[in-house]
Design a protein around this motif. Structure first.
Motif: not given
Length: 666
Positions: A49-69
């Motif tokens: 199966v292909q799983v899609k992951l979605v990131a949501a930053a907390g207050s005052g934060q920014a998503f900086d990127g994925w690592s691993g798979a």
């Protein structure tokens, strides 16, 4: 007994496990459902199966990127052909952009935030593109960007990380500045290129960037002594000084008499031609003599110098005592014709240094007001609020009695430290030799230290702040050049020399003892002190520019010791300081008199110093008010000290002076 280990769930056949780690503040969810990280960071999904992951930053934060798979900052699609692990990293949404300026101009930003001028740093959202615009002030042009931008074109900063940008403004070709020359004594100063001929013309206007070289020529009966102002520390031996006209400049040239008169007061015509001071480590028995009358020249019985009693506190109506305030305080005005004296009533008195008459009580300074004479104007005196309570700097005209505020630091200091209540040096500091740069320690109402600042009197700007974090110094002082603020403490952290903006520091002594800061023959700021913790009781000097420490002399000899004060305010005669000794004692009897005990001595700033003996203090050590605390004028021709003159009194003290010819120290 004991508890059983929890069973580890097995991955169902035909499924693979997906593990998500979260670094920072944020959450990750999956499609199809299963991962909701915060609350659940592992789940199983059907193989393939292909799983899609979605990131949501907390207050005052920014998503900086994925690592691993997964990698990058785009959508994460995980092929569950096998067990997978993914990490999502969140960091602060805001990054700092700082702008530094050289020269006169403003820098603004788009988006808004930087307006430098007023605000030279701001925070911007991560990965934003910030455009900086430079606007030169009148008479200046923009030169270049440095740091995160370069060249003279557009500056666009991508905020992938915290950034720093420098903006350099230079005087435009049409800009001109005024060079002003002040003289003390008799002589002429001329300039190359022409313009100054002082003599007749004591100021000239030059294009920005012009190198102006001045030459001092003494009149008959005089010699050139020293440069100060923009030429502080320049070669007195050659009588030449060069300044670059990147701003308006003021230079002071001092000429001193060589006719052997020793002064214009009681010591006029005292010395014969060819007079020489007694030099070296000379030990002569102390003589007990009657207290001299005020105003008469007397030959110092042992060392042949001209000694004068300056004050008579009983006749002058000064209850208990009249005394020289402190070795680090400049007692004499710019032309050495006036002198300040402190009395037990808390007031400061003005004396004529030629007739030795009490002229007036000074209106304004009182208590620990830390009076400081103007370096070139003989009528001006700076002082602080009474006993250090306040954050203003005043200027007093001692002839007219009019005081004006030249610096009000209160609002700026309270903006930094809301509890700030006093800005002072704690009575032992001085401004730079040209009176421009000052260093203050800042105290709260309960006298706990909150910080240290440096202040430019000429522009009325604060140049640097230093938080104390509970480590209150005993006192602070600006160095003669104005390049260093020196903070002195008896305990940790000892004596520290800070750059004017507090960006760098250097430890120069473990313990802050009696000391002063002078100028050596090369024009370098030099810290003079004693190290009572050293095996030999070393008097030492430390070059504040290089940090090099040099032992000048030792003071522990024949089981004896002595307390010492230092005065290095002879800025027009660099390379020398005055030392006064008192409180001689012994650890093991019998006591053996040492060459410097109860004496005032001129000492060369050297590892093998010349020593000139001036005279015996006649001060019996019976408490603080009886300490001699000798202080020297800027020309190294007048030295005053306090003495109870062999009387068993802890406060019956007056001011005494020795005058010497300008040519005597060489």
């Amino acid at each position: 007994g004991g508890e059983s280990a929890a069973a580890v769930p097995e991955t169902p056949a035909g499924s693979q496990q997906l593990t998500v780690n979260v670094s920072g503040i944020g959450a990750v969810a999956s499609m199809p459902t299963g991962i909701a990280c915060g609350s659940r960071c592992t789940s199983t999904f059907a193989s393939g199966v292909q799983v899609k992951l979605v990131a949501a930053a907390g207050s005052g934060q920014a998503f900086d990127g994925w690592s691993g798979a997964c990698s990058g900052i785009d959508t994460c699609l995980v092929d569950m052909a096998a067990a997978r692990t993914v990490t999502a990293t969140f960091t602060s949404k805001w990054l700092a952009l700082a702008v530094t300026k050289s020269g006169s101009g403003a820098v603004t930003s788009l988006p808004a935030g930087i307006n430098c001028g007023a605000d030279c740093s701001s925070e911007f959202t991560k990965y934003a593109n910030v455009t900086l615009t430079a606007a030169p002030a009148a008479g200046y042009e923009f030169s270049r960007w440095t740091g995160a931008c370069s060249g003279a074109g557009a500056c666009i900063v991508q905020m992938g990380r915290a950034q720093t940008v420098g903006a350099t403004f230079i005087p435009s070709a049409a800009t001109k500045y005024t060079l002003t020359l002040n003289r003390v004594g008799s002589g002429t100063v001329t300039s190359t290129p022409t313009g100054i001929n002082c003599g007749s013309t004591c100021s000239a206007v030059y294009p920005a960037g012009t190198l102006v070289t001045m030459t001092a020529t003494p009149a008959a009966g005089y010699e050139f002594s020293a440069w100060s102002g923009a030429c502080t520390g320049a070669g007195a031996g050659t009588g030449k000084c060069s300044v670059t006209m990147s701003a308006a400049r003021t230079v002071n040239a001092t000429f001193v008499a060589t006719d052997g008169s020793g002064g214009d007061g009681a010591c006029a015509n005292f010395y014969s031609d060819g007079f020489q001071l007694v030099s070296g480590e000379v030990t002569l028995p102390w003589s007990v003599t009657a207290k001299p009358t005020r105003g008469s020249a007397m030959r110092e019985a042992q060392y042949n110098t001209c000694r004068v009693r300056v004050t008579n506190h009983e006749v002058d109506g000064l209850a208990t005592f009249a005394r020289n305030d402190y070795s680090r305080r400049q007692a004499f005005n710019a032309d050495s014709k006036l002198e300040i004296v402190y009395a037990i009533d808390g007031f400061w008195y003005l004396y004529d240094a030629l007739t030795y008459k009490r002229l007036k009580v000074l209106a304004g300074p009182a208590g620990d007001a830390e009076p400081q004479w103007h370096p070139t104007d003989p009528n001006l005196l700076y002082y602080l609020p009474t006993s250090g309570i306040g954050m203003k700097v005043y200027q007093l005209n001692v002839q007219t009695g009019v005081s004006t505020v030249v610096g009000d630091l209160a609002s700026r200091l309270k903006a930094r430290w809301p509890t700030a209540n006093a800005a002072w040096t704690k009575s032992e500091g001085s401004p730079s030799a040209d009176g421009r740069y000052w260093c203050f320690m800042v105290d709260s109402a309960n006298w706990s230290g909150v910080g240290i600042v440096t202040w430019d009197r000429q522009t009325n700007t604060i140049l640097g702040y230093k938080d104390l974090n509970g480590q209150r110094p005993d006192h602070v002082s600006m160095s003669p050049s104005g390049n260093y603020c020196v903070s002195s403490s008896y305990g940790n952290p000892g004596v520290l020399s800070y750059s004017r903006d507090f960006s760098t520091s250097r430890k120069i002594a473990d313990v802050g003892e009696h000391s002063d800061i002078g100028i050596d023959v090369n024009g370098d700021d030099t810290f003079i002190s004693i190290d009572y913790q050293s095996p030999s009781g070393d008097v030492f000097m430390t070059n504040l520019r290089t940090g090099v420490r040099t032992t000048i002399m030792t003071t522990y000899a024949d089981r004896t010791s002595s307390a010492l004060h230092f005065s290095a305010k002879s800025f027009r005669k660099p390379g020398w300081f005055v030392m006064s000794a008192y409180g001689e004692s012994t650890n093991n009897p019998p006591y053996i008199q040492q060459w410097f005990h109860r004496k005032v001595v001129i000492v060369q700033m050297s590892g093998a110093p010349k020593l000139y003996n001036l005279g015996t203090t006649h001060a019996k050590a019976l408490g603080y008010w009886t300490e001699p605390q000798a202080s020297v004028n800027r020309d190294l021709t007048k030295i005053v000290w306090t003495s109870n003159w062999d009387v068993n009194s802890s406060d019956d003290t007056d001011v005494y002076m020795i005058e010497i010819p300008a040519s005597a120290v060489k």
